[in-house]
Motif scaffolding. Structure first.
Motif, PDB file in Angstrom:
ATOM      1  N   ILE A 147       0.842  -1.205   0.000  1.00  0.00           N
ATOM      2  CA  ILE A 147       0.000   0.000   0.000  1.00  0.00           C
ATOM      3  C   ILE A 147       0.873   1.250   0.000  1.00  0.00           C
ATOM      4  CG2 ILE A 147      -1.685   1.338   1.345  1.00  0.00           C
ATOM      5  CD1 ILE A 147      -2.783  -1.441   2.317  1.00  0.00           C
ATOM      6  N   ILE A 148       1.907   1.243   0.836  1.00  0.00           N
ATOM      7  CA  ILE A 148       2.818   2.393   0.910  1.00  0.00           C
ATOM      8  C   ILE A 148       3.483   2.644  -0.439  1.00  0.00           C
ATOM      9  CG2 ILE A 148       4.980   3.238   1.922  1.00  0.00           C
ATOM     10  CD1 ILE A 148       3.997   1.903   4.572  1.00  0.00           C
ATOM     11  N   ASP A 149       3.847   1.578  -1.160  1.00  0.00           N
ATOM     12  CA  ASP A 149       4.448   1.745  -2.489  1.00  0.00           C
ATOM     13  C   ASP A 149       3.532   2.564  -3.399  1.00  0.00           C
ATOM     14  OD1 ASP A 149       6.633   0.215  -1.717  1.00  0.00           O
ATOM     15  OD2 ASP A 149       5.919  -1.615  -2.705  1.00  0.00           O
ATOM     16  N   VAL A 150       2.244   2.248  -3.400  1.00  0.00           N
ATOM     17  CA  VAL A 150       1.292   2.972  -4.246  1.00  0.00           C
ATOM     18  C   VAL A 150       1.081   4.392  -3.712  1.00  0.00           C
ATOM     19  CG1 VAL A 150      -1.077   3.016  -5.149  1.00  0.00           C
ATOM     20  CG2 VAL A 150       0.173   0.855  -5.001  1.00  0.00           C
ATOM     21  N   LEU A 151       0.968   4.522  -2.394  1.00  0.00           N
ATOM     22  CA  LEU A 151       0.819   5.858  -1.800  1.00  0.00           C
ATOM     23  C   LEU A 151       2.007   6.748  -2.158  1.00  0.00           C
ATOM     24  CD1 LEU A 151      -0.449   4.891   1.778  1.00  0.00           C
ATOM     25  CD2 LEU A 151      -1.772   6.088   0.016  1.00  0.00           C
ATOM     26  N   GLN A 152       3.225   6.200  -2.085  1.00  0.00           N
ATOM     27  CA  GLN A 152       4.424   6.975  -2.410  1.00  0.00           C
ATOM     28  C   GLN A 152       4.419   7.408  -3.871  1.00  0.00           C
ATOM     29  OE1 GLN A 152       7.424   4.139  -1.115  1.00  0.00           O
ATOM     30  NE2 GLN A 152       7.974   5.462   0.605  1.00  0.00           N
ATOM     31  N   ASP A 153       4.012   6.513  -4.748  1.00  0.00           N
ATOM     32  CA  ASP A 153       3.966   6.821  -6.171  1.00  0.00           C
ATOM     33  C   ASP A 153       2.996   7.975  -6.448  1.00  0.00           C
ATOM     34  OD1 ASP A 153       4.634   6.324  -8.930  1.00  0.00           O
ATOM     35  OD2 ASP A 153       2.674   5.360  -9.134  1.00  0.00           O
ATOM     36  N   ILE A 154       1.822   7.892  -5.859  1.00  0.00           N
ATOM     37  CA  ILE A 154       0.815   8.949  -6.059  1.00  0.00           C
ATOM     38  C   ILE A 154       1.278  10.254  -5.412  1.00  0.00           C
ATOM     39  CG2 ILE A 154      -1.556   9.667  -5.524  1.00  0.00           C
ATOM     40  CD1 ILE A 154      -2.307   6.645  -5.734  1.00  0.00           C
ATOM     41  N   ALA A 155       1.830  10.165  -4.211  1.00  0.00           N
ATOM     42  CA  ALA A 155       2.308  11.366  -3.513  1.00  0.00           C
ATOM     43  C   ALA A 155       3.425  12.053  -4.299  1.00  0.00           C
ATOM     44  CB  ALA A 155       2.788  11.003  -2.108  1.00  0.00           C
ATOM     45  N   ALA A 156       4.344  11.284  -4.839  1.00  0.00           N
ATOM     46  CA  ALA A 156       5.446  11.862  -5.616  1.00  0.00           C
ATOM     47  C   ALA A 156       4.913  12.561  -6.869  1.00  0.00           C
ATOM     48  CB  ALA A 156       6.452  10.779  -5.991  1.00  0.00           C
ATOM     49  N   ALA A 157       3.967  11.925  -7.546  1.00  0.00           N
ATOM     50  CA  ALA A 157       3.393  12.520  -8.756  1.00  0.00           C
ATOM     51  C   ALA A 157       2.660  13.822  -8.444  1.00  0.00           C
ATOM     52  CB  ALA A 157       2.447  11.522  -9.437  1.00  0.00           C
ATOM     53  N   ARG A 158       2.084  13.905  -7.262  1.00  0.00           N
ATOM     54  CA  ARG A 158       1.322  15.100  -6.871  1.00  0.00           C
ATOM     55  C   ARG A 158       2.154  16.093  -6.058  1.00  0.00           C
ATOM     56  NH1 ARG A 158      -4.275  15.366  -6.191  1.00  0.00           N
ATOM     57  NH2 ARG A 158      -5.395  13.907  -7.500  1.00  0.00           N
ATOM     58  N   GLU A 159       3.406  15.717  -5.780  1.00  0.00           N
ATOM     59  CA  GLU A 159       4.309  16.545  -4.972  1.00  0.00           C
ATOM     60  C   GLU A 159       3.684  16.872  -3.612  1.00  0.00           C
ATOM     61  OE1 GLU A 159       5.411  19.884  -7.420  1.00  0.00           O
ATOM     62  OE2 GLU A 159       6.637  18.620  -8.731  1.00  0.00           O
ATOM     63  N   THR A 160       3.248  15.825  -2.940  1.00  0.00           N
ATOM     64  CA  THR A 160       2.658  15.977  -1.614  1.00  0.00           C
ATOM     65  C   THR A 160       3.142  14.828  -0.732  1.00  0.00           C
ATOM     66  OG1 THR A 160       0.608  16.460  -0.429  1.00  0.00           O
ATOM     67  CG2 THR A 160       0.488  14.741  -2.113  1.00  0.00           C
ATOM     68  N   THR A 161       2.593  14.701   0.445  1.00  0.00           N
ATOM     69  CA  THR A 161       3.059  13.677   1.376  1.00  0.00           C
ATOM     70  C   THR A 161       2.223  12.398   1.274  1.00  0.00           C
ATOM     71  OG1 THR A 161       1.620  14.374   3.190  1.00  0.00           O
ATOM     72  CG2 THR A 161       3.787  15.466   3.026  1.00  0.00           C
ATOM     73  N   VAL A 162       2.848  11.313   1.695  1.00  0.00           N
ATOM     74  CA  VAL A 162       2.166  10.025   1.724  1.00  0.00           C
ATOM     75  C   VAL A 162       0.975  10.083   2.675  1.00  0.00           C
ATOM     76  CG1 VAL A 162       2.456   7.602   2.413  1.00  0.00           C
ATOM     77  CG2 VAL A 162       4.229   8.737   1.056  1.00  0.00           C
ATOM     78  N   ALA A 163       1.155  10.718   3.826  1.00  0.00           N
ATOM     79  CA  ALA A 163       0.068  10.818   4.802  1.00  0.00           C
ATOM     80  C   ALA A 163      -1.148  11.523   4.200  1.00  0.00           C
ATOM     81  CB  ALA A 163       0.539  11.550   6.050  1.00  0.00           C
ATOM     82  N   ARG A 164      -0.923  12.579   3.447  1.00  0.00           N
ATOM     83  CA  ARG A 164      -2.048  13.301   2.827  1.00  0.00           C
ATOM     84  C   ARG A 164      -2.808  12.398   1.857  1.00  0.00           C
ATOM     85  NH1 ARG A 164       0.228  19.353   1.337  1.00  0.00           N
ATOM     86  NH2 ARG A 164       0.869  19.873   3.462  1.00  0.00           N
TER      87      ARG A 164
END
Length: 144
Positions: A55-72
């Motif tokens: 799950i974190i892998d996908v969260l990190q990918d989306i967060a990086a693309a959006r330039e935001t944090t994994v927690a958000r």
């Protein structure tokens, strides 16, 4: 439980939406935390770490693309769930609270929601699994 909540037009308040900090992105397969970290000493709430890392892998990918944090992204995903009324965050520091609150302004795309739904989906458990899917492959996966 979610279908019942939706049927009865009830909401769900999610407690510990970041799983005691596990879903903030602080913990990964490569960085499982120091010996002094709360999650390392006492993992509460309990987390299936391998599923969590996926799950974190996908969260990190989306967060990086959006330039935001994994927690958000994790909180935004929960806030996008149909039965979720709100989440109960447990920030220890003001900057954590600010970061958590910023999740309310994130609208995830259908693709992002689908990716997170798929990676976080739990297996159907008996007695529900025979009634959840018509697809025999789902049933075969659970019967050995």
């Amino acid at each position: 439980m979610i279908p019942v909540l939706q049927d009865q037009k009830m909401g769900l308040f999610v407690w510990s939406p970041l799983a005691g900090g596990f879903l903030t992105g602080k913990y990964t397969r490569e960085n499982r935390g120091s010996a002094d970290d709360r999650h390392t000493k006492f993992a509460f709430p309990p987390v299936d770490t391998e599923k969590g890392y996926a799950i974190i892998d996908v969260l990190q990918d989306i967060a990086a693309a959006r330039e935001t944090t994994v927690a958000r992204i994790a909180l935004a995903w929960l806030l996008n769930q149909p039965a979720v009324t709100s989440v109960i965050v447990g920030a220890k520091r003001p900057e954590q609270l600010e970061d958590n609150l910023a999740a309310s302004g994130i609208i995830l795309t259908e693709d992002e929601l689908t990716r997170l739904d798929e990676v976080s989906r739990l297996p159907y458990e008996y007695p529900a699994w025979p009634f959840m899917e018509e697809d025999e492959s789902i049933i075969r996966k659970h019967v050995k």
